[in-house]
Motif scaffolding. Structure first.
Motif, short mmCIF file in Angstrom:
data_model
loop_
_atom_site.label_atom_id
_atom_site.label_comp_id
_atom_site.label_asym_id
_atom_site.label_seq_id
_atom_site.Cartn_x
_atom_site.Cartn_y
_atom_site.Cartn_z
N GLN A 101 0.80 -1.22 0.00
CA GLN A 101 0.00 0.00 0.00
C GLN A 101 0.83 1.27 0.00
OE1 GLN A 101 -2.79 -0.25 3.28
NE2 GLN A 101 -4.08 -1.73 2.20
N ALA A 108 -5.42 4.85 -2.06
CA ALA A 108 -6.38 4.65 -3.16
C ALA A 108 -5.81 5.12 -4.49
CB ALA A 108 -7.68 5.38 -2.85
N SER A 109 -4.87 6.06 -4.45
CA SER A 109 -4.30 6.59 -5.70
C SER A 109 -3.49 5.54 -6.44
CB SER A 109 -3.43 7.81 -5.40
OG SER A 109 -2.22 7.43 -4.73
N ASN A 119 -6.18 4.36 -8.64
CA ASN A 119 -6.97 5.42 -9.27
C ASN A 119 -6.13 6.68 -9.43
OD1 ASN A 119 -8.91 7.13 -10.23
ND2 ASN A 119 -10.29 6.97 -8.46
#
Length: 521
Positions: A316, A454-455, A458
Motif C-alpha cells: 500500500q 487509493a491513488s 486510481n
C-alpha cells in the motif's frame, strides 16, 4: 512397562516394522531425520495453504462474481475447520495411533485440495476448503507428536527446529508461489500443487513412519467435544470478523465470540471434573508447559499479529506487487534458517530459557526500528533489519514449543502438542484482529492516508489532490504502520516476563517414563 530399563525396546516392537529411531544418542540419527522429512512435507502443505490463498482472493472475486467479504470465507472456513478438528487430535492419536491418523489426515487434505480445484462457484469452494482444513488441522499437532516421541526429550529442540522451517517459510513462500501459479496458469493450481507433494508425503509416511500402539482404554469425551470444538470455532469466527467490521463492538463479533468463550469456559469446568477429558488441562500442573503456553500466547499475539503489517506496507505504501512483497520478506526467513538449527542444538544442551530470552530481545530491537517507518525508508536498511528479526525468530517460536513438550511423559505428548496448537490458533487470530483494527483506525485518523493508498489504483486522485498532498498522504500512511508497531513492540517486550521463567538447564527425562526415551513402536 515401568519394569523395563529406559532404553529397552518393548516386546511388541520385535515384529518387523519401519526403521526405529534411536533416541539414546545425542545426534539425530537417520531414522529420526526420515521421520522429520515426512512431517515437514505435511506441514509445508498445511501452512502454505493458509497463506497461498490470500493472493487468490481478488481472482476469486472476479471469476465467481462475489464480493470480498464472501470470498474471504475461503480463508475463514479453513481456519474454523482447523480449530474444530485440532482438539480431537490428541484423543484420536492415542486411540488409533499417530501413524494411521497422520496418513488419514494426509488423504483428507489431498482430497480436499483436489475438490477445491474443481469448485464451480464460491459456495462449493468454501465447502471444499472445510474438507481441506479438517485434514490440515491434524497434520501439525500430529507431526509434533510423532517427532517428539521419536527423538526423546534430550533431542526435542533439534527436531522442533526442523519442524519450524515450514512455519517460517509459509508466510513468505505462500504469496510468492500463489502469485506465480496464478500468473502462469490459473487459481486451480494453488490447490493442485498439493497433489504431487501429498502423494510423496503419503508414500513416505506409509514406508518410513514407525508404527505405534493405540490405547483403546480411554473413552471419548463427547461432552468435551460438543463444548470445545464449537466453542473454538465460534470464538475464532467472532475474532476473525473484527477486521471486516472494524470494531469489536459489533453483533457479528460479540455474539459468536461471547458464546464461544462461554462454551470454552464450560469446557474448562467439565475437563477438570472428567477422568479422560478431550484436552487434559491437568497438564498445566507441569510448570514448564504452563510457562511455555503463556510465553507462546503473548509472543504469537505480538509477532503473528504484526506479520501482516510489513507485507501490507510494501503493497500500500511502497506500491510493490504481491510477488515483490513476498521477495522483500525473504531476509526474515533466511535469518531464521541461520539461527534455528543452532538454537535447536543449544536448547537440548542448556534449556530454552536463555535462547528464547535472547531471541525476544533481538526481535524487540528490530521491531523498535519498524515503529519509525517512513514512506521512503531505504530498503538498504529495512532488509538487514528484517534479517536481524529473522535471527531472533529462529531462537523463539520452536524453542518455546520445545519447552512445553520436552518434560512431558511419552503418553502426554499428543495431548500437549494439541494444547499448544490450540493456543497458537487462538493467539494468532487475536493478534491478527488486534493489529488489523489498530492499523485501520490509525489510517482512518489520518486524512490523506486513505486517498494516497487509493491513488495506487486510481490515478485521478493524484490529479485531484496534487502530487504534494499524495506524498504527504503516503507519509501519514507510513506513520500509521509505525504507530501500530508500537503496540506490537510493547507485547514483544512483555513476552520477556514469562520467558524469564522458562527452563535454563538440559531437559531431564520425566520420572518413571522409560517410554519417553525408548524407540517408538
Amino acid at each position: 512397562m515401568s519394569a523395563q530399563p529406559p532404553n529397552t525396546v518393548p516386546p511388541e516392537s520385535s515384529r518387523p516394522e519401519s526403521p526405529q529411531p534411536d533416541s539414546s544418542g545425542d545426534k539425530l540419527d537417520r531414522a529420526v531425520l526420515q521421520i522429520a522429512g515426512v512431517v515437514v512435507l505435511g506441514a509445508i502443505m498445511s501452512i502454505l495453504d493458509v497463506t497461498v490463498v490470500n493472493v487468490a482472493l481478488p481472482t476469486f472475486q472476479q471469476d465467481f462474481g462475489a464480493t470480498y467479504a464472501v470470498v474471504a470465507w475461503t480463508m475463514t472456513a479453513y481456519t474454523l475447520a482447523l480449530a474444530t478438528v485440532i482438539p480431537l487430535t490428541g484423543w484420536a492419536a492415542d486411540r488409533f495411533g499417530t501413524k494411521r491418523l497422520y496418513i488419514a489426515a494426509l488423504v483428507l487434505f489431498v482430497l480436499g485440495s483436489v475438490l477445491c480445484s474443481t469448485a464451480w462457484d464460491i459456495t462449493s469452494l468454501i465447502t471444499f476448503r472445510v474438507v481441506q482444513g479438517l485434514g490440515g488441522g491434524m497434520l501439525m499437532p500430529l507431526g509434533m507428536t510423532i517427532m517428539t516421541r521419536a527423538a526423546g526429550p534430550e533431542r526435542v529442540g533439534r527436531v522442533m527446529a526442523v519442524l519450524g522451517i515450514p512455519m517460517l517459510l509459509g508466510p513468505i513462500a505462500g504469496p510468492i508461489l500463489g502469485g506465480w501459479l496464478i500468473e502462469i496458469a490459473s487459481w486451480h493450481w494453488i490447490f493442485l500443487i498439493n497433489v504431487p507433494i501429498g502423494v510423496v508425503a503419503l508414500v513416505a509416511a506409509i514406508v518410513l513412519l514407525p508404527s505405534d500402539s493405540p490405547e483403546s482404554s480411554e473413552s471419548f469425551d463427547f461432552v468435551g467435544m460438543l463444548l470445545l470444538s464449537p466453542g473454538l470455532a465460534l470464538f475464532l469466527f467472532g475474532v476473525s470478523s473484527v477486521p471486516e467490521t472494524g470494531t469489536i463492538a459489533s453483533a457479528r463479533v460479540l455474539v459468536p465470540a461471547c458464546v464461544g468463550a462461554l462454551l470454552i469456559v464450560a469446557f474448562v469446568f467439565h475437563a477438570l471434573r472428567t477422568e479422560h477429558p478431550l484436552i487434559d488441562l491437568r497438564l498445566f500442573a507441569n510448570r514448564s508447559l504452563t510457562v511455555a503456553v503463556l510465553t507462546a500466547a503473548l509472543f504469537v499475539v505480538a509477532f503473528m499479529g504484526s506479520a501482516l503489517l510489513l507485507p501490507t506496507y510494501f503493497l500500500q505504501v511502497r506500491g510493490e506487487t504481491t510477488l515483490q512483497a513476498g521477495l522483500l520478506l525473504a531476509p526474515q526467513g533466511i535469518g531464521a534458517m541461520v539461527t534455528m538449527p543452532i538454537a535447536g542444538r543449544l536448547v537440548d544442551r542448556i534449556g530454552p530459557g536463555r535462547i528464547v530470552m535472547t531471541g525476544v530481545v533481538v526481535i524487540a530491537g528490530a521491531m523498535a526500528y519498524f515503529t519509525q517507518l517512513g514512506a521512503d525508508t531505504p530498503y538498504s536498511v529495512l532488509l538487514p533489519v528484517l534479517f536481524v528479526m529473522g535471527l531472533g525468530m529462529g531462537c523463539t517460536m520452536m524453542p518455546i514449543m520445545t519447552a512445553a513438550l520436552q518434560t512431558l511423559t511419552h503418553r502426554s505428548v499428543a495431548r500437549g502438542s494439541t494444547l499448544m496448537n490450540i493456543n497458537q490458533q487462538i493467539s494468532a487470530s487475536i493478534g491478527t484482529a488486534l493489529m488489523s483494527v489498530l492499523l485501520t483506525n490509525h489510517l482512518q485518523s489520518r486524512e490523506l492516508a486513505g486517498a494516497a493508498i487509493a491513488s495506487r489504483s486510481n490515478p485521478e486522485i493524484v490529479a485531484g489532490l496534487g502530487p504534494e498532498a499524495i506524498s504527504q498522504g503516503f507519509q501519514q500512511a507510513a506513520d500509521a504502520f509505525g504507530s501500530t508497531y508500537i503496540v506490537a513492540f510493547g507485547l514483544v517486550v512483555a513476552t520477556l516476563v514469562p520467558a524469564f521463567f522458562l527452563p535454563r538447564s538440559r531437559p531431564v527425562r520425566p520420572a518413571g517414563d522409560p517410554a519417553a526415551a525408548a524407540p517408538v513402536h
